[in-house]
Design an enzyme around this catalytic site. Structure first.
Site, short mmCIF file in Angstrom:
data_model
loop_
_atom_site.label_atom_id
_atom_site.label_comp_id
_atom_site.label_asym_id
_atom_site.label_seq_id
_atom_site.Cartn_x
_atom_site.Cartn_y
_atom_site.Cartn_z
N ASP A 10 88.17 -3.59 -16.57
CA ASP A 10 87.26 -3.03 -15.56
C ASP A 10 87.32 -3.94 -14.34
OD1 ASP A 10 85.18 -1.51 -14.30
OD2 ASP A 10 83.70 -2.97 -14.96
N SER A 11 86.74 -3.48 -13.25
CA SER A 11 86.66 -4.30 -12.04
C SER A 11 85.75 -5.50 -12.26
CB SER A 11 86.11 -3.47 -10.90
OG SER A 11 84.79 -3.08 -11.21
N TYR A 42 85.72 -2.50 -6.89
CA TYR A 42 86.90 -1.68 -6.58
C TYR A 42 86.49 -0.47 -5.73
CZ TYR A 42 89.93 -3.72 -10.32
OH TYR A 42 90.70 -4.52 -11.12
N CYS A 73 86.69 1.96 -16.39
CA CYS A 73 86.27 1.95 -14.99
C CYS A 73 86.55 3.35 -14.43
CB CYS A 73 87.09 0.90 -14.26
SG CYS A 73 86.84 0.84 -12.48
N ASN A 74 85.50 4.02 -13.99
CA ASN A 74 85.69 5.36 -13.41
C ASN A 74 86.57 5.31 -12.16
OD1 ASN A 74 83.34 7.40 -14.62
ND2 ASN A 74 82.80 5.26 -14.74
N THR A 75 86.37 4.27 -11.36
CA THR A 75 87.11 4.17 -10.10
C THR A 75 88.60 4.01 -10.36
OG1 THR A 75 85.17 3.02 -9.24
CG2 THR A 75 87.14 2.98 -7.88
N GLU A 151 77.25 -7.82 -10.43
CA GLU A 151 78.26 -8.88 -10.57
C GLU A 151 77.69 -10.26 -10.21
OE1 GLU A 151 81.49 -8.95 -11.69
OE2 GLU A 151 81.21 -6.91 -12.37
N CYS A 183 79.77 5.33 -13.23
CA CYS A 183 80.33 4.00 -13.05
C CYS A 183 79.91 3.19 -14.27
CB CYS A 183 79.78 3.38 -11.76
SG CYS A 183 80.16 1.62 -11.57
N HIS A 185 79.33 0.19 -14.72
CA HIS A 185 78.30 -0.83 -14.51
C HIS A 185 76.89 -0.25 -14.70
CE1 HIS A 185 81.52 -3.18 -12.66
NE2 HIS A 185 80.70 -4.21 -12.52
N1 DGL Z 1 82.82 -0.17 -13.10
C1 DGL Z 1 83.47 0.57 -12.12
C2 DGL Z 1 83.48 2.04 -12.27
O1 DGL Z 1 83.26 2.51 -13.36
C3 DGL Z 1 83.86 0.03 -10.81
C4 DGL Z 1 82.80 -0.33 -9.88
C5 DGL Z 1 83.38 -1.04 -8.68
O2 DGL Z 1 84.09 -2.02 -8.90
O3 DGL Z 1 83.13 -0.61 -7.57
O4 DGL Z 1 83.68 2.75 -11.33
#
Ligand code: DGL
Length: 259
Positions: A10-11, A42, A73-75, A151, A183, A185
């Site tokens: 993940d990011s 990300y 990570c969705n992104t 973070e 997301c 997070h």
């Molecule tokens: N945890 C991430 C997601 O699911 C990325 C969030 C990020 O880094 O902006 O999108």
């Protein structure tokens, strides 16, 4: 091959919400988790940057012999998983906002989605949402600023509450009865969100679904670990390891790693 680890990235620390579901469902699997906190978030990066970072994380995990990769990570999923699947010879599991169950079950015909800019602007997200949201009002909200706060370990700060209040307002005005967390997070915000949302609003996150899909693919490819012994489970951060430890309540092996 079967004893080789599951790789997860993940990011940052958010994908641990997926890691925990996978570890609970598959307690004998060896796991390597990468928190790319140095490069978080990300969500505001270009598609090319998200792709390059996803390639870097994938190649590190493959060099450790990972038999399957979970893009927690969705992104990264919505911007890079097609390329990763075409390029590398291991199965990839991704995570996308769970629009479908929300759209199928909403009674108010209004659904809120909180996700990153990178996810909400991706082609993959639009494809999925177009498929299921006919006749439904989808209130999309970029969660600007949320990931950097998580973070930096500020899960319960006043600033976080202020941001969430602002992001939920248009959703509540639209009378949503489902809030989709797009997301990885964001599941860590569920305790706060529950205090801010009317109890009729259901929160949807896809962690368990991703874990089940990971198990299904390991079974299908016949690479499930059949050894019944304590696995090697290691989580690495290229940022502040203390934030990773705090989010995991110090329950797992963690270390700093420059990847
Ligand atoms: N945890 C991430 C997601 O699911 C990325 C969030 C990020 O880094 O902006 O999108």
């Amino acid at each position: 091959m079967n004893e080789n680890p599951i790789g997860i990235f993940d990011s940052g620390v958010g994908g641990t919400s997926i890691f925990k579901e996978i570890h609970a469902l598959l307690p004998y699997e060896n796991i390597i988790y990468l928190a790319d906190s140095k490069n978080a978030p990300y969500g505001n990066k270009s598609q090319q940057d998200i792709l390059n970072l996803s390639i870097k994380n994938t190649e590190y995990l493959l060099a450790q012999g990972c038999k399957i990769i979970v893009v927690a990570c969705n992104t990264a999923t919505t911007n890079a998983i097609s390329y990763l699947r075409e390029t590398y010879n291991v199965p990839f599991i991704g995570i996308e906002p769970a629009i479908k169950p929300a759209a199928l079950n909403t009674k108010t015909k209004a659904v809120g989605i909180l996700a990153t800019k990178g996810t909400l602007s991706s082609t993959l997200f639009h494809k999925t949402s177009d498929l299921y949201t006919n006749g439904i009002k989808l209130v999309e909200q970029v969660g600007e600023g949320i990931v950097p706060l998580i973070e930096s370990g500020q899960l319960y700060s006043e600033e976080m509450k202020g941001l969430l209040q602002m992001y939920l307002e248009p959703m509540l005005k639209a009378n949503i009865d489902y809030l989709v967390l797009g997301c990885t997070h964001y599941p860590y915000l569920i305790p706060i969100l529950e205090t801010m949302l009317p109890k009729e609003v259901k929160i949807i996150d896809s962690g368990l679904a991703v874990a089940k899909q990971t198990k299904a693919i390991l079974l299908e490819k016949k690479i499930l670990n059949s050894e019944v012994k304590k696995p090697s489970v290691n989580l690495f951060s290229n940022g502040n390891v203390e934030v990773l430890n705090a989010i995991l309540k110090n329950k797992f092996n963690t270390a700093y790693l420059d990847f």
